[in-house]
Design a protein around this motif. Structure first.
Motif, short mmCIF file in Angstrom:
data_model
loop_
_atom_site.label_atom_id
_atom_site.label_comp_id
_atom_site.label_asym_id
_atom_site.label_seq_id
_atom_site.Cartn_x
_atom_site.Cartn_y
_atom_site.Cartn_z
N ARG A 298 -79.46 54.75 -45.57
CA ARG A 298 -78.04 55.05 -45.44
C ARG A 298 -77.25 53.77 -45.18
O ARG A 298 -77.75 52.82 -44.59
CB ARG A 298 -77.80 56.07 -44.32
CG ARG A 298 -78.41 57.41 -44.66
CD ARG A 298 -78.19 58.44 -43.59
NE ARG A 298 -78.98 59.62 -43.93
CZ ARG A 298 -79.26 60.57 -43.07
NH1 ARG A 298 -78.80 60.51 -41.83
NH2 ARG A 298 -79.98 61.61 -43.44
N GLY A 299 -76.01 53.75 -45.64
CA GLY A 299 -75.17 52.59 -45.46
C GLY A 299 -75.37 51.51 -46.51
O GLY A 299 -74.77 50.44 -46.43
N LEU A 300 -76.22 51.77 -47.49
CA LEU A 300 -76.50 50.78 -48.54
C LEU A 300 -75.74 51.07 -49.84
O LEU A 300 -75.94 50.40 -50.84
CB LEU A 300 -78.01 50.73 -48.84
CG LEU A 300 -78.91 50.36 -47.66
CD1 LEU A 300 -80.38 50.46 -48.04
CD2 LEU A 300 -78.58 48.95 -47.17
N GLY A 301 -74.90 52.11 -49.82
CA GLY A 301 -74.13 52.45 -51.02
C GLY A 301 -74.85 53.39 -51.96
O GLY A 301 -74.37 53.64 -53.07
N ILE A 302 -76.00 53.92 -51.56
CA ILE A 302 -76.77 54.81 -52.43
C ILE A 302 -76.04 56.13 -52.66
O ILE A 302 -75.95 56.61 -53.79
CB ILE A 302 -78.18 55.05 -51.84
CG1 ILE A 302 -78.96 53.73 -51.84
CG2 ILE A 302 -78.92 56.14 -52.62
CD1 ILE A 302 -80.26 53.78 -51.06
N GLY A 303 -75.49 56.72 -51.59
CA GLY A 303 -74.76 57.98 -51.72
C GLY A 303 -73.57 57.88 -52.65
O GLY A 303 -73.44 58.66 -53.59
N PRO A 304 -72.68 56.90 -52.43
CA PRO A 304 -71.55 56.75 -53.35
C PRO A 304 -71.98 56.48 -54.79
O PRO A 304 -71.34 56.96 -55.73
CB PRO A 304 -70.78 55.56 -52.77
CG PRO A 304 -71.11 55.57 -51.32
CD PRO A 304 -72.55 56.04 -51.25
N GLU A 305 -73.07 55.75 -54.98
CA GLU A 305 -73.55 55.47 -56.34
C GLU A 305 -74.05 56.75 -57.01
O GLU A 305 -73.77 56.99 -58.18
CB GLU A 305 -74.64 54.41 -56.32
CG GLU A 305 -75.19 54.06 -57.67
CD GLU A 305 -74.20 53.38 -58.61
OE1 GLU A 305 -74.53 53.25 -59.80
OE2 GLU A 305 -73.10 52.99 -58.17
N ILE A 306 -74.77 57.58 -56.26
CA ILE A 306 -75.23 58.86 -56.82
C ILE A 306 -74.03 59.73 -57.19
O ILE A 306 -73.99 60.32 -58.27
CB ILE A 306 -76.17 59.59 -55.82
CG1 ILE A 306 -77.49 58.83 -55.71
CG2 ILE A 306 -76.41 61.04 -56.26
CD1 ILE A 306 -78.40 59.34 -54.61
N LEU A 307 -73.03 59.79 -56.31
CA LEU A 307 -71.82 60.58 -56.62
C LEU A 307 -71.07 60.02 -57.82
O LEU A 307 -70.53 60.77 -58.63
CB LEU A 307 -70.91 60.64 -55.40
CG LEU A 307 -71.37 61.56 -54.28
CD1 LEU A 307 -70.43 61.45 -53.08
CD2 LEU A 307 -71.46 63.00 -54.75
N GLU B 78 -77.63 70.62 -56.45
CA GLU B 78 -78.56 71.40 -55.64
C GLU B 78 -79.05 70.64 -54.42
O GLU B 78 -79.02 71.15 -53.31
CB GLU B 78 -79.76 71.83 -56.49
CG GLU B 78 -80.70 72.78 -55.81
CD GLU B 78 -80.10 74.13 -55.47
OE1 GLU B 78 -80.46 74.70 -54.43
OE2 GLU B 78 -79.25 74.63 -56.23
N ASP B 79 -79.53 69.44 -54.61
CA ASP B 79 -80.07 68.64 -53.50
C ASP B 79 -79.53 67.23 -53.58
O ASP B 79 -79.58 66.59 -54.62
CB ASP B 79 -81.60 68.60 -53.55
CG ASP B 79 -82.23 69.91 -53.14
OD1 ASP B 79 -81.79 70.47 -52.13
OD2 ASP B 79 -83.16 70.36 -53.83
N PHE B 80 -79.05 66.75 -52.45
CA PHE B 80 -78.52 65.39 -52.35
C PHE B 80 -78.77 64.92 -50.93
O PHE B 80 -78.12 65.39 -49.99
CB PHE B 80 -77.03 65.40 -52.69
CG PHE B 80 -76.36 64.06 -52.59
CD1 PHE B 80 -76.97 62.90 -53.01
CD2 PHE B 80 -75.09 63.98 -52.07
CE1 PHE B 80 -76.34 61.66 -52.91
CE2 PHE B 80 -74.43 62.75 -51.97
CZ PHE B 80 -75.06 61.60 -52.39
N TYR B 81 -79.73 64.03 -50.76
CA TYR B 81 -80.08 63.57 -49.43
C TYR B 81 -80.51 62.11 -49.50
O TYR B 81 -81.35 61.74 -50.31
CB TYR B 81 -81.24 64.42 -48.88
CG TYR B 81 -81.67 64.03 -47.49
CD1 TYR B 81 -80.93 64.41 -46.38
CD2 TYR B 81 -82.82 63.27 -47.29
CE1 TYR B 81 -81.32 64.04 -45.10
CE2 TYR B 81 -83.22 62.91 -46.02
CZ TYR B 81 -82.47 63.29 -44.93
OH TYR B 81 -82.84 62.94 -43.67
N VAL B 82 -79.92 61.29 -48.66
CA VAL B 82 -80.31 59.89 -48.54
C VAL B 82 -81.03 59.75 -47.21
O VAL B 82 -80.47 60.06 -46.15
CB VAL B 82 -79.10 58.94 -48.61
CG1 VAL B 82 -79.53 57.49 -48.42
CG2 VAL B 82 -78.35 59.12 -49.93
#
Length: 95
Positions: free
Chosen positions: A26-35, A17-21
């Motif tokens: 950004r650029g710290l690997g948070i998005g890929p880790e959440i995925l 539903e919601d995914f926002y960094v």
């Protein structure tokens, strides 16, 4: 935020539903880790993960496409994306 839903054609799926960094993170690997974590959750019983991206957000559209997401539609100003099992397995095993 995510939830599980069911499609009679493809079975159980995870809807993101919601995914926002936020910009400073950004650029710290948070998005890929959440995925990666969501992929691990999803592959235990779901056939895919669906999510929406607003049509004007080209940066996100390109990011998900590079990760292997399929752009299923662009009706009503949104892109409907899906990660299939192959891409989920790949992301779930990333470090």
């Amino acid at each position: 935020m995510y939830y599980f839903t069911y499609d009679p054609c493809i079975g159980k799926l995870l809807h993101l539903e919601d995914f926002y960094v936020m910009e400073p993170f950004r650029g710290l690997g948070i998005g890929p880790e959440i995925l990666r974590i969501l992929s691990q959750v999803c592959i235990t019983g779901c056939s895919c993960m669906n999510f929406l991206v607003v049509i004007w957000n080209q940066t996100s559209t390109e990011y998900y496409t590079r990760r292997g997401a399929l752009d299923l539609s662009s009706q009503e100003g949104w892109h409907l994306f899906r990660f299939n099992k192959k891409e989920l397995l790949q992301m779930a095993s990333e470090k």
